[in-house]
Design a protein around this motif. Structure first.
Motif, PDB file in Angstrom:
ATOM      1  N   UNK A 143       0.853  -1.185   0.000  1.00  0.00           N
ATOM      2  CA  UNK A 143       0.000   0.000   0.000  1.00  0.00           C
ATOM      3  C   UNK A 143       0.891   1.238   0.000  1.00  0.00           C
ATOM      4  N   UNK A 144       0.294   2.397  -0.279  1.00  0.00           N
ATOM      5  CA  UNK A 144       1.053   3.640  -0.198  1.00  0.00           C
ATOM      6  C   UNK A 144       1.533   3.893   1.225  1.00  0.00           C
ATOM      7  N   UNK A 145       0.745   3.453   2.204  1.00  0.00           N
ATOM      8  CA  UNK A 145       1.103   3.656   3.608  1.00  0.00           C
ATOM      9  C   UNK A 145       2.364   2.895   3.987  1.00  0.00           C
ATOM     10  N   UNK A 146       2.476   1.652   3.562  1.00  0.00           N
ATOM     11  CA  UNK A 146       3.603   0.850   4.039  1.00  0.00           C
ATOM     12  C   UNK A 146       4.880   0.988   3.208  1.00  0.00           C
ATOM     13  N   UNK A 147       4.865   1.827   2.198  1.00  0.00           N
ATOM     14  CA  UNK A 147       6.037   1.966   1.328  1.00  0.00           C
ATOM     15  C   UNK A 147       7.247   2.475   2.116  1.00  0.00           C
ATOM     16  N   UNK A 151      23.160  -7.520  -2.242  1.00  0.00           N
ATOM     17  CA  UNK A 151      21.893  -7.248  -1.568  1.00  0.00           C
ATOM     18  C   UNK A 151      22.067  -7.556  -0.086  1.00  0.00           C
ATOM     19  N   UNK A 152      21.724  -6.600   0.778  1.00  0.00           N
ATOM     20  CA  UNK A 152      21.918  -6.745   2.219  1.00  0.00           C
ATOM     21  C   UNK A 152      20.625  -7.055   2.975  1.00  0.00           C
ATOM     22  N   UNK A 153      19.533  -6.387   2.595  1.00  0.00           N
ATOM     23  CA  UNK A 153      18.260  -6.569   3.309  1.00  0.00           C
ATOM     24  C   UNK A 153      17.125  -5.959   2.503  1.00  0.00           C
ATOM     25  N   UNK A 154      15.912  -6.257   2.955  1.00  0.00           N
ATOM     26  CA  UNK A 154      14.730  -5.608   2.390  1.00  0.00           C
ATOM     27  C   UNK A 154      14.533  -4.274   3.092  1.00  0.00           C
ATOM     28  N   UNK A 155      13.968  -3.332   2.386  1.00  0.00           N
ATOM     29  CA  UNK A 155      13.642  -2.039   2.998  1.00  0.00           C
ATOM     30  C   UNK A 155      12.493  -2.232   3.983  1.00  0.00           C
ATOM     31  N   UNK A 156      12.505  -1.445   5.035  1.00  0.00           N
ATOM     32  CA  UNK A 156      11.482  -1.546   6.080  1.00  0.00           C
ATOM     33  C   UNK A 156      10.145  -1.029   5.563  1.00  0.00           C
ATOM     34  N   UNK A 157       9.089  -1.807   5.792  1.00  0.00           N
ATOM     35  CA  UNK A 157       7.726  -1.397   5.475  1.00  0.00           C
ATOM     36  C   UNK A 157       7.077  -0.873   6.761  1.00  0.00           C
ATOM     37  N   UNK A 158       6.034  -0.076   6.611  1.00  0.00           N
ATOM     38  CA  UNK A 158       5.398   0.570   7.753  1.00  0.00           C
ATOM     39  C   UNK A 158       3.919   0.219   7.834  1.00  0.00           C
ATOM     40  N   UNK A 159       3.408   0.154   9.065  1.00  0.00           N
ATOM     41  CA  UNK A 159       1.976  -0.050   9.306  1.00  0.00           C
ATOM     42  C   UNK A 159       1.326   1.211   9.850  1.00  0.00           C
ATOM     43  N   UNK A 160       2.147   2.221  10.132  1.00  0.00           N
ATOM     44  CA  UNK A 160       1.666   3.419  10.803  1.00  0.00           C
ATOM     45  C   UNK A 160       2.313   4.642  10.154  1.00  0.00           C
TER      46      UNK A 160
END
Length: 156
Positions: A24-28, A124-133
């Motif tokens: 979602x746009x929120x968790x980007x 590649x080191x990690x995935x980017x952090x996604x957000x719920x808030x």
């Protein structure tokens, strides 16, 4: 978010792609909002082309090496599919989208998503952090921008 609900068909189409990716746009990730020097030359929305590049990187396994040859092929594919469109200007070099994507790779390296092994070779080191808030996301973005400005002041 407002543009997604109204008549901007580019954003609505992108939101459909996010939905299919279970995003979602929120968790980007905040890395999509960090500007790079020449991104104004790309007509495609900045967070959109950055998302495509970040998603491609995250589809690689942790520790996998990405070469400039692989990256160039992916950028060419995005251009062919119309996912990255640059403004046409007589004085601008034809490979400007590649140059801008390489600038974005530097941002991702600064955020430890990838690590530069050699010139034009990354791990590649990690995935980017996604957000719920949204509030936590804004705090993270603010913290990252204040860290960057304090680093710039120290280097001067």
């Amino acid at each position: 978010m407002g543009a997604a609900h109204y008549s901007n068909s580019k954003i609505r189409q992108f939101c459909q792609e996010l939905y299919l990716d279970n995003e979602t746009l929120l968790n980007m990730p905040v890395e999509l909002y960090i500007p790079v020097k020449h991104e104004w030359l790309i007509e495609t929305l900045a967070f959109q082309w950055k998302y495509y590049l970040l998603k491609w990187i995250e589809n690689h396994q942790i520790g996998q090496v990405i070469t400039s040859k692989n990256l160039d092929r992916f950028i060419e594919l995005l251009i062919i599919k119309g996912k990255i469109k640059c403004y046409r200007m007589p004085q601008i070099h034809g490979n400007i989208s590649k140059i801008i994507c390489y600038e974005y790779m530097e941002v991702l390296a600064q955020h430890n998503i990838i690590k530069m092994i050699r010139k034009n070779k990354w791990s590649v080191q990690k995935r980017a952090k996604r957000f719920n808030n949204e509030e936590v996301k804004l705090e993270t973005l603010t913290k990252n921008s204040s860290m960057k400005s304090s680093n710039n002041e120290q280097s001067e």
